[in-house]
Design a protein around this motif. Structure first.
Motif, mmCIF file in Angstrom:
data_model
loop_
_atom_site.group_PDB
_atom_site.id
_atom_site.type_symbol
_atom_site.label_atom_id
_atom_site.label_comp_id
_atom_site.label_asym_id
_atom_site.label_seq_id
_atom_site.Cartn_x
_atom_site.Cartn_y
_atom_site.Cartn_z
ATOM 1 N N ILE A 84 0.845 -1.190 0.000
ATOM 2 C CA ILE A 84 0.000 0.000 0.000
ATOM 3 C C ILE A 84 0.883 1.243 0.000
ATOM 4 C CG2 ILE A 84 -1.705 1.325 1.297
ATOM 5 C CD1 ILE A 84 -2.720 -1.403 2.363
ATOM 6 N N HIS A 85 0.562 2.163 -0.895
ATOM 7 C CA HIS A 85 1.286 3.432 -1.013
ATOM 8 C C HIS A 85 0.275 4.562 -1.051
ATOM 9 C CE1 HIS A 85 5.250 1.651 -2.018
ATOM 10 N NE2 HIS A 85 4.487 0.667 -2.483
ATOM 11 N N GLU A 86 0.621 5.671 -0.415
ATOM 12 C CA GLU A 86 -0.212 6.867 -0.474
ATOM 13 C C GLU A 86 0.592 7.989 -1.100
ATOM 14 O OE1 GLU A 86 -1.983 7.783 3.307
ATOM 15 O OE2 GLU A 86 -3.347 6.076 3.136
ATOM 16 N N TYR A 87 0.121 8.452 -2.243
ATOM 17 C CA TYR A 87 0.758 9.536 -2.971
ATOM 18 C C TYR A 87 -0.102 10.778 -2.772
ATOM 19 C CZ TYR A 87 3.239 5.646 -5.032
ATOM 20 O OH TYR A 87 3.988 4.515 -5.193
ATOM 21 N N SER A 88 0.553 11.929 -2.562
ATOM 22 C CA SER A 88 -0.217 13.143 -2.304
ATOM 23 C C SER A 88 0.307 14.323 -3.106
ATOM 24 C CB SER A 88 -0.195 13.478 -0.807
ATOM 25 O OG SER A 88 1.125 13.744 -0.386
ATOM 26 N N VAL A 89 -0.601 15.270 -3.343
ATOM 27 C CA VAL A 89 -0.304 16.556 -3.954
ATOM 28 C C VAL A 89 -1.001 17.598 -3.095
ATOM 29 C CG1 VAL A 89 0.015 15.728 -6.309
ATOM 30 C CG2 VAL A 89 -2.271 16.332 -5.542
ATOM 31 N N LYS A 90 -0.412 18.807 -3.022
ATOM 32 C CA LYS A 90 -1.068 19.813 -2.193
ATOM 33 C C LYS A 90 -0.734 21.218 -2.642
ATOM 34 C CE LYS A 90 2.486 19.623 1.362
ATOM 35 N NZ LYS A 90 2.773 19.375 2.751
ATOM 36 N N SER A 91 -1.646 22.111 -2.330
ATOM 37 C CA SER A 91 -1.446 23.552 -2.408
ATOM 38 C C SER A 91 -2.131 24.078 -1.158
ATOM 39 C CB SER A 91 -1.988 24.151 -3.711
ATOM 40 O OG SER A 91 -3.382 23.988 -3.801
ATOM 41 N N GLU A 92 -3.325 24.663 -1.296
ATOM 42 C CA GLU A 92 -4.044 25.084 -0.102
ATOM 43 C C GLU A 92 -4.789 23.907 0.546
ATOM 44 O OE1 GLU A 92 -6.494 28.204 -1.645
ATOM 45 O OE2 GLU A 92 -8.071 26.818 -2.238
ATOM 46 N N ALA A 93 -4.867 22.793 -0.152
ATOM 47 C CA ALA A 93 -5.478 21.567 0.366
ATOM 48 C C ALA A 93 -4.649 20.389 -0.130
ATOM 49 C CB ALA A 93 -6.920 21.435 -0.116
ATOM 50 N N THR A 94 -4.759 19.258 0.544
ATOM 51 C CA THR A 94 -4.016 18.058 0.159
ATOM 52 C C THR A 94 -4.971 17.036 -0.437
ATOM 53 O OG1 THR A 94 -2.411 18.400 1.922
ATOM 54 C CG2 THR A 94 -2.542 16.187 1.019
ATOM 55 N N ASP A 95 -4.541 16.413 -1.511
ATOM 56 C CA ASP A 95 -5.301 15.326 -2.121
ATOM 57 C C ASP A 95 -4.413 14.091 -2.089
ATOM 58 O OD1 ASP A 95 -7.616 14.279 -3.438
ATOM 59 O OD2 ASP A 95 -6.479 14.258 -5.295
ATOM 60 N N THR A 96 -4.972 12.965 -1.696
ATOM 61 C CA THR A 96 -4.203 11.735 -1.544
ATOM 62 C C THR A 96 -4.797 10.623 -2.400
ATOM 63 O OG1 THR A 96 -3.654 12.335 0.726
ATOM 64 C CG2 THR A 96 -3.367 10.034 0.133
ATOM 65 N N LEU A 97 -3.914 9.898 -3.067
ATOM 66 C CA LEU A 97 -4.291 8.729 -3.852
ATOM 67 C C LEU A 97 -3.646 7.523 -3.190
ATOM 68 C CD1 LEU A 97 -5.494 7.384 -6.425
ATOM 69 C CD2 LEU A 97 -3.276 7.807 -7.503
ATOM 70 N N ARG A 98 -4.459 6.567 -2.798
ATOM 71 C CA ARG A 98 -3.973 5.355 -2.134
ATOM 72 C C ARG A 98 -4.030 4.213 -3.139
ATOM 73 N NH1 ARG A 98 -6.338 1.405 2.085
ATOM 74 N NH2 ARG A 98 -4.504 0.988 3.361
ATOM 75 N N LEU A 99 -2.858 3.606 -3.384
ATOM 76 C CA LEU A 99 -2.771 2.487 -4.321
ATOM 77 C C LEU A 99 -2.195 1.278 -3.615
ATOM 78 C CD1 LEU A 99 -1.176 4.238 -7.442
ATOM 79 C CD2 LEU A 99 -3.553 3.564 -7.164
ATOM 80 N N GLU A 100 -2.676 0.118 -3.978
ATOM 81 C CA GLU A 100 -2.080 -1.120 -3.514
ATOM 82 C C GLU A 100 -1.364 -1.727 -4.712
ATOM 83 O OE1 GLU A 100 -4.373 -3.266 -0.803
ATOM 84 O OE2 GLU A 100 -3.126 -5.032 -0.909
ATOM 85 N N ILE A 101 -0.045 -1.704 -4.645
ATOM 86 C CA ILE A 101 0.808 -2.075 -5.770
ATOM 87 C C ILE A 101 1.087 -3.566 -5.767
ATOM 88 C CG2 ILE A 101 3.075 -1.664 -6.855
ATOM 89 C CD1 ILE A 101 1.206 0.824 -6.780
ATOM 90 N N GLU A 102 0.964 -4.176 -6.933
ATOM 91 C CA GLU A 102 1.322 -5.585 -7.127
ATOM 92 C C GLU A 102 2.548 -5.644 -8.026
ATOM 93 O OE1 GLU A 102 -1.734 -8.182 -8.482
ATOM 94 O OE2 GLU A 102 -3.237 -7.292 -7.184
ATOM 95 N N PRO A 103 3.432 -6.618 -7.803
ATOM 96 C CA PRO A 103 4.620 -6.723 -8.657
ATOM 97 C C PRO A 103 4.235 -6.999 -10.115
ATOM 98 C CG PRO A 103 4.474 -8.609 -7.162
ATOM 99 C CD PRO A 103 3.369 -7.669 -6.797
ATOM 100 N N GLY A 104 4.958 -6.336 -11.022
ATOM 101 C CA GLY A 104 4.734 -6.543 -12.444
ATOM 102 C C GLY A 104 3.555 -5.787 -13.029
ATOM 103 N N GLU A 105 2.809 -5.064 -12.217
ATOM 104 C CA GLU A 105 1.630 -4.338 -12.686
ATOM 105 C C GLU A 105 1.946 -2.868 -12.936
ATOM 106 O OE1 GLU A 105 -1.425 -5.656 -13.418
ATOM 107 O OE2 GLU A 105 -0.526 -7.599 -12.982
ATOM 108 N N THR A 106 1.207 -2.261 -13.873
ATOM 109 C CA THR A 106 1.340 -0.843 -14.169
ATOM 110 C C THR A 106 0.057 -0.126 -13.776
ATOM 111 O OG1 THR A 106 2.819 -1.294 -16.027
ATOM 112 C CG2 THR A 106 1.753 0.861 -16.000
ATOM 113 N N TYR A 107 0.214 1.008 -13.100
ATOM 114 C CA TYR A 107 -0.906 1.821 -12.639
ATOM 115 C C TYR A 107 -0.761 3.207 -13.257
ATOM 116 C CZ TYR A 107 -0.937 -1.978 -9.342
ATOM 117 O OH TYR A 107 -0.944 -3.232 -8.795
#
Length: 147
Positions: A84-107
């Protein structure tokens, strides 16, 4: 306001991202990007071109570590350990994308800019290969941090 997007696949365990730059692989947006290091998954972060939100950075972070910035019309390839990985971007607010990564897969994850109170707000959302492919002729790679 913090928003979360969850893309759930099969649980494999937690690990931190390993970010790598592979010049031949990202030499052109339309290039075949199928080489994934053994035991890792690949995330392609992309942002369409245009003037909307051009002054706002879409800097992608994981655990407070900046992985890449996406100006309009750019994409970046990030390799990650399974889990599980949480990627985020922010300015005045934060947005988070949570992905569950599997080996060999592309997201795929698209960054877009929406209206904010004082500044534009970057947003990360799950995407797919067909959306990326439709934009890829107009996208250029960005350099990403290497370990």
């Amino acid at each position: 306001m913090k928003s979360h997007v969850i893309l759930t696949l099969v649980a494999i365990g937690c690990a931190t991202s390993a970010v790598a730059q592979d010049a031949p692989e990202i030499a052109a947006a339309g290039a075949a990007m199928s080489d994934i290091p053994e035991g890792k998954g690949k995330i392609i972060f992309f942002r369409k071109g245009g003037l909307m939100g051009a002054a706002i950075s879409c800097a992608v972070h994981e655990k407070e570590e900046k992985l890449t910035s996406l100006p309009p019309g750019k994409f970046a390839v990030v390799y990650a350990e399974p889990g599980i990985h949480e990627y985020s971007v922010k300015s005045e607010a934060t947005d988070t994308l949570r992905l569950e990564i599997e080996p060999g897969e592309t997201y795929y994850s698209k960054c877009s800019i929406s209206m904010g109170i004082m500044a534009g707000r970057p947003n990360l959302s799950p995407s797919d290969k067909s959306t990326f492919d439709a934009m890829s002729a107009k996208l250029k790679p960005v350099e990403i941090k290497t370990e």
